[in-house]
Structures are given as structure tokens and as C-alpha cells.
Design a protein around this motif. Structure first.
Motif, mmCIF file in Angstrom:
data_model
loop_
_atom_site.group_PDB
_atom_site.id
_atom_site.type_symbol
_atom_site.label_atom_id
_atom_site.label_comp_id
_atom_site.label_asym_id
_atom_site.label_seq_id
_atom_site.Cartn_x
_atom_site.Cartn_y
_atom_site.Cartn_z
ATOM 1 N N ASP A 117 -147.360 -59.597 -46.360
ATOM 2 C CA ASP A 117 -146.387 -58.522 -46.581
ATOM 3 C C ASP A 117 -146.886 -57.196 -46.014
ATOM 4 O O ASP A 117 -146.107 -56.419 -45.454
ATOM 5 C CB ASP A 117 -146.102 -58.354 -48.072
ATOM 6 C CG ASP A 117 -145.397 -59.556 -48.682
ATOM 7 O OD1 ASP A 117 -144.738 -60.310 -47.936
ATOM 8 O OD2 ASP A 117 -145.518 -59.749 -49.919
ATOM 9 N N ILE A 118 -148.172 -56.950 -46.148
ATOM 10 C CA ILE A 118 -148.745 -55.702 -45.635
ATOM 11 C C ILE A 118 -148.641 -55.667 -44.115
ATOM 12 O O ILE A 118 -148.252 -54.652 -43.533
ATOM 13 C CB ILE A 118 -150.203 -55.546 -46.109
ATOM 14 C CG1 ILE A 118 -150.217 -55.248 -47.611
ATOM 15 C CG2 ILE A 118 -150.922 -54.452 -45.336
ATOM 16 C CD1 ILE A 118 -151.574 -55.258 -48.253
ATOM 17 N N TYR A 124 -153.905 -53.477 -34.381
ATOM 18 C CA TYR A 124 -154.932 -54.142 -35.178
ATOM 19 C C TYR A 124 -156.122 -54.294 -34.255
ATOM 20 O O TYR A 124 -156.020 -54.939 -33.211
ATOM 21 C CB TYR A 124 -154.448 -55.502 -35.689
ATOM 22 C CG TYR A 124 -153.376 -55.355 -36.732
ATOM 23 C CD1 TYR A 124 -153.698 -55.099 -38.059
ATOM 24 C CD2 TYR A 124 -152.038 -55.443 -36.391
ATOM 25 C CE1 TYR A 124 -152.718 -54.950 -39.027
ATOM 26 C CE2 TYR A 124 -151.043 -55.287 -37.347
ATOM 27 C CZ TYR A 124 -151.395 -55.032 -38.654
ATOM 28 O OH TYR A 124 -150.417 -54.879 -39.604
ATOM 29 N N MET A 125 -157.217 -53.662 -34.630
ATOM 30 C CA MET A 125 -158.336 -53.554 -33.708
ATOM 31 C C MET A 125 -159.674 -53.687 -34.410
ATOM 32 O O MET A 125 -159.745 -53.693 -35.640
ATOM 33 C CB MET A 125 -158.267 -52.201 -32.992
ATOM 34 C CG MET A 125 -158.371 -50.999 -33.933
ATOM 35 S SD MET A 125 -158.222 -49.397 -33.119
ATOM 36 C CE MET A 125 -159.757 -49.318 -32.206
ATOM 37 N N LYS A 126 -160.723 -53.762 -33.624
ATOM 38 C CA LYS A 126 -162.086 -53.746 -34.143
ATOM 39 C C LYS A 126 -162.529 -52.288 -34.113
ATOM 40 O O LYS A 126 -162.716 -51.700 -33.047
ATOM 41 C CB LYS A 126 -163.000 -54.614 -33.289
ATOM 42 C CG LYS A 126 -162.630 -56.087 -33.367
ATOM 43 C CD LYS A 126 -163.508 -56.936 -32.482
ATOM 44 C CE LYS A 126 -163.096 -58.398 -32.584
ATOM 45 N NZ LYS A 126 -163.886 -59.244 -31.681
ATOM 46 N N SER A 128 -150.805 -46.067 -35.142
ATOM 47 C CA SER A 128 -151.249 -46.510 -36.464
ATOM 48 C C SER A 128 -152.157 -47.700 -36.229
ATOM 49 O O SER A 128 -151.877 -48.533 -35.368
ATOM 50 C CB SER A 128 -150.061 -46.914 -37.324
ATOM 51 O OG SER A 128 -149.186 -45.823 -37.484
ATOM 52 N N ALA A 129 -153.249 -47.766 -36.980
ATOM 53 C CA ALA A 129 -154.213 -48.838 -36.736
ATOM 54 C C ALA A 129 -154.861 -49.303 -38.023
ATOM 55 O O ALA A 129 -154.939 -48.555 -38.999
ATOM 56 C CB ALA A 129 -155.285 -48.352 -35.765
ATOM 57 N N ARG A 130 -155.309 -50.539 -37.991
ATOM 58 C CA ARG A 130 -156.120 -51.103 -39.076
ATOM 59 C C ARG A 130 -157.345 -51.751 -38.447
ATOM 60 O O ARG A 130 -157.245 -52.423 -37.425
ATOM 61 C CB ARG A 130 -155.352 -52.139 -39.874
ATOM 62 C CG ARG A 130 -154.345 -51.532 -40.824
ATOM 63 C CD ARG A 130 -153.977 -52.532 -41.902
ATOM 64 N NE ARG A 130 -152.852 -52.065 -42.658
ATOM 65 C CZ ARG A 130 -152.956 -51.473 -43.843
ATOM 66 N NH1 ARG A 130 -154.132 -51.283 -44.391
ATOM 67 N NH2 ARG A 130 -151.875 -51.085 -44.493
ATOM 68 N N LYS A 148 -157.736 -60.001 -41.011
ATOM 69 C CA LYS A 148 -157.853 -60.538 -39.651
ATOM 70 C C LYS A 148 -157.110 -61.873 -39.544
ATOM 71 O O LYS A 148 -156.326 -62.082 -38.615
ATOM 72 C CB LYS A 148 -159.331 -60.715 -39.303
ATOM 73 C CG LYS A 148 -159.592 -61.252 -37.928
ATOM 74 C CD LYS A 148 -161.096 -61.373 -37.704
ATOM 75 C CE LYS A 148 -161.404 -61.934 -36.338
ATOM 76 N NZ LYS A 148 -162.848 -62.049 -36.107
ATOM 77 N N ASN A 149 -157.327 -62.744 -40.502
ATOM 78 C CA ASN A 149 -156.655 -64.045 -40.485
ATOM 79 C C ASN A 149 -155.151 -63.913 -40.695
ATOM 80 O O ASN A 149 -154.367 -64.647 -40.094
ATOM 81 C CB ASN A 149 -157.268 -64.970 -41.535
ATOM 82 C CG ASN A 149 -158.680 -65.383 -41.168
ATOM 83 O OD1 ASN A 149 -159.022 -65.457 -39.999
ATOM 84 N ND2 ASN A 149 -159.502 -65.624 -42.168
ATOM 85 N N SER A 150 -154.728 -62.977 -41.526
ATOM 86 C CA SER A 150 -153.293 -62.757 -41.757
ATOM 87 C C SER A 150 -152.600 -62.256 -40.495
ATOM 88 O O SER A 150 -151.479 -62.673 -40.195
ATOM 89 C CB SER A 150 -153.078 -61.759 -42.892
ATOM 90 O OG SER A 150 -153.516 -62.300 -44.107
#
Length: 169
Positions: free
Chosen positions: A65-66, A79-81, A107-109, A118-120
């Protein structure tokens, strides 16, 4: 000349004793007196208040959901390292540099901070590698893909109506 210098350096090191390492396979000990662990089980000096927290675990939302909410609510989601100000991978750094050319809000996580996230993200996008870039809710791909899109002008077209909010300028 470089080869000569290299040979001299390594020949000079030949007389020195080899470096010894008492590194335990689990990675918890080094040099037998240094501990490299953030959690020591059954340690009376360790308190759960100081353990790392997962904000997603404390909310009613699942990680799926997130991720869905991130992609829906943010025009450019990465989505990054690492984080945009300090990428921890060359591919993530490339993605940030390309996106910064367009002066769009990113926007980043950091996927390194939460393996479950990471798996999601991988499950959500059906893509195995990072970084992963979503623009206007659509999965675009990784840094190689947006670099190619940048070079062909396709990325400019995709980002043309995304602007930085007035209060952040």
C-alpha cells in the motif's frame, strides 16, 4: 612506468608480514575485540527503545500500500540506493543527475534502509534492479532507460507538465 611503480610497491611490501584478520563469517567480530553489530541478543545493556524502528511496520498500511501510495501521490518517484542528496550507487546517482536536469520535484525512498521495502517495490514493478523510476504513476525503468529517454528527448516530453511547487523555489 605505472607497471614499474606497481612492481616496486608490491615487491617492497613482500618483506612485510601479511595482514591478519580474525573476521568471523557472520560479520559480528573483527580482531576478536571489536563488535560490529547493532543488536546484541540477551544483552542487559541493550534496550528496545534504542533499536531501529520501521515506520511502515507501525502503521496500518502494508508495504504494498505504501508503494502504491508513493507512486500515485508523487509525480516523480524514485526508489534508489541512498537518497538524492547522497546516492550510494552509481546507477542511482545517474538517475538523480538526469532527473535534476529537468528541475522537477523528486520524491525518493532509500531501499537500503528496509529490505522488505526493496522486495515490495520489486513485486510491485516486476523489475529486479534498482533504481526504479516512476513518472506520473507509470513505471519507467532504471537509470539506463531514463538516460536513453533524456538523449532522445522523450524524457523532456514526459516531464513537461511537472513543475516545482512555488513554495519550494
Amino acid at each position: 612506468m605505472a607497471r614499474q611503480l606497481s612492481n616496486m610497491f608490491f615487491k617492497g611490501m613482500g618483506g612485510l608480514p601479511a595482514a591478519r584478520s580474525n573476521l568471523v563469517t557472520s560479520g559480528s567480530l573483527c580482531q576478536s575485540w571489536m563488535k560490529y553489530s547493532s543488536h546484541v541478543p540477551n544483552d542487559p545493556d541493550t534496550h528496545e527503545d534504542f533499536s531501529p524502528t520501521n515506520k511502515a511496520a507501525n502503521s496500518s498500511l502494508s508495504l504494498k500500500d505504501i508503494v502504491e501510495q508513493d507512486v500515485k501521490d508523487n509525480p516523480v518517484m524514485l526508489y534508489m540506493k541512498g537518497v538524492p542528496d547522497m546516492p550510494q550507487c552509481g546507477f542511482s546517482s545517474l538517475a538523480v543527475r538526469v532527473l535534476n536536469q529537468y528541475n522537477v520535484p523528486i520524491s525518493a525512498r532509500n531501499i537500503l534502509s528496509d529490505p522488505e521495502l526493496k522486495n515490495s517495490v520489486k513485486a510491485f514493478s516486476h523489475w529486479p534492479t534498482f533504481p526504479q523510476i516512476f513518472i506520473k504513476g507509470e513505471f519507467i525503468g532504471g537509470s539506463d532507460i531514463i538516460l536513453n529517454m533524456h538523449q532522445t528527448g522523450e524524457l523532456k516530453e514526459k516531464l513537461k507538465d511537472i513543475t516545482v511547487p512555488q513554495d519550494s523555489k
